[in-house]
Design a protein around this motif. Sequence first.
Motif, PDB file in Angstrom:
ATOM      1  N   TYR A 103      47.332 -72.796 -34.284  1.00 55.33           N
ATOM      2  CA  TYR A 103      48.704 -72.338 -34.517  1.00 55.33           C
ATOM      3  C   TYR A 103      48.762 -71.467 -35.768  1.00 55.33           C
ATOM      4  N   CYS A 104      49.755 -70.612 -35.806  1.00 60.52           N
ATOM      5  CA  CYS A 104      49.945 -69.728 -36.969  1.00 60.52           C
ATOM      6  C   CYS A 104      50.351 -70.548 -38.197  1.00 60.52           C
TER       7      CYS A 104
ATOM      8  N   LYS B 185      51.793 -69.750 -42.450  1.00 58.39           N
ATOM      9  CA  LYS B 185      52.378 -68.696 -43.277  1.00 58.39           C
ATOM     10  C   LYS B 185      51.624 -68.553 -44.588  1.00 58.39           C
TER      11      LYS B 185
ATOM     12  N   ARG C 193      53.714 -63.410 -44.493  1.00 61.11           N
ATOM     13  CA  ARG C 193      53.069 -63.097 -43.212  1.00 61.11           C
ATOM     14  C   ARG C 193      52.670 -64.361 -42.452  1.00 61.11           C
ATOM     15  N   GLU C 194      52.771 -64.255 -41.131  1.00 72.21           N
ATOM     16  CA  GLU C 194      52.226 -65.285 -40.247  1.00 72.21           C
ATOM     17  C   GLU C 194      50.763 -64.936 -39.961  1.00 72.21           C
TER      18      GLU C 194
END
Length: 428
Positions: free
Chosen positions: A111-112, A114, A118-119
């Motif tokens: 998963y992204c 932060k 930015r992600e």
Amino acid sequence: MLPNKDFKGKEYYDYLTGLPNRYYLYDYYRCKNCHLTVAFLDFDNFKYINDSYGHSFGDDVLIKISDILVKMVKNRGKVFRFGGDEFIILFDCKKDEAFKIIENIIERFNYCFKVGNREVLTTVSVGVYISSAGENIDDIIRKADMSMFEAKKLGKSNYVVFNKEMEDTMLKKANMMVDIKRALLEEEFYILYQPIYDLKEGKIKEVEALARWKSEKYGDVPPSVFVPILEETGLIREFGIFVIEGVFNDIKRWMEEDINIKVNINVSPLQLRDDAFFLLFDNLLSKYKVPSSLIGIEFTETQILNIQEQKINKINEFLKRGMKISLDDFGVGYSSLINMINFPISTIKIDKSLIDRIDDKNGSALIKGILYISKEMNYEVVAEGVETKEQVEILKRWGCNKIQGYYISGPKTFEEIKEFIGKKGGWK
């Protein structure tokens, strides 16, 4: 004494993340010297982050990754930054618990997260080794690292546990790299030619060049073993020129006996990365005075996928020289139909695995479909791996242009081809 945060020497800590580094790792393991679950983590495609946003942002991502790892491992192990985007975790907990944490880490980085505004997404591949008391730390890291690369081969975002077979395969490959270079110098490689029969004209009009290795150490080594090693080591460039020169020399010798037969040569996309390739290619054409019409170039479907857009222009260089291009092993790779449109091919070679299913309802439907589409697109079709008279009759009835396989002939030497062509009604 085990170093810790009170230790004055900064050399024990990573300057960027503040994590213990490899020097700390070595001392820490010596103090433990027991059964441990060791995980080697490498973050996938991290280069894209550095290239896209710069190394300073990449450093920020590494700091964030470090924080996530420390929070997830907690007091059940120790996280070390080994270098670059590589981390090592030595687990103090039970093996089952360690594997659960590893699985959670892999899942977390699917998963992204932060970093600044930015992600970011960077998955992680993990190699796992279960150490024994008294093992050398360098061997432990090497085995965990080896397992990590196996995880990457499986598609990344995964983990692989070390096994002895993995090490044996790696050592064999390392030894074979040296032996392949020696084999090139000592001329253990040689070239055979498999005839391709024109069903309409009833003649053998061309052959495919096939490289073979007769090793003193290993015996007969199949191309499926030595070609990937050639490509991994970069020796494919040297090997490719060896094959091309050998083929040109044989064509010249056949021409001297009034045998004009086309030879198809498989070229690796890695050879096209060499800016000097076509210079060498043209020099050999000139040296042996070989007409370009007697040369065909083959790429497999898998190779075609590895040819980036900028290299299509290099493929067109063959066309400029009057050579036609074949798509080999058709039907077993990916994106087959789009390859027929995007690449400047003139011949489709249907893979043996499909021809083997010619009597099967689905197999026959697929073969007939390929033949129909090829005819509509004005491509010639060669059926590979043809072994029976029944297959020949079916393919001829369906409009296949040419066949290749043991029904006609297996691979033959230069002299055998010369004799075979005469018997089968080739040019003399």
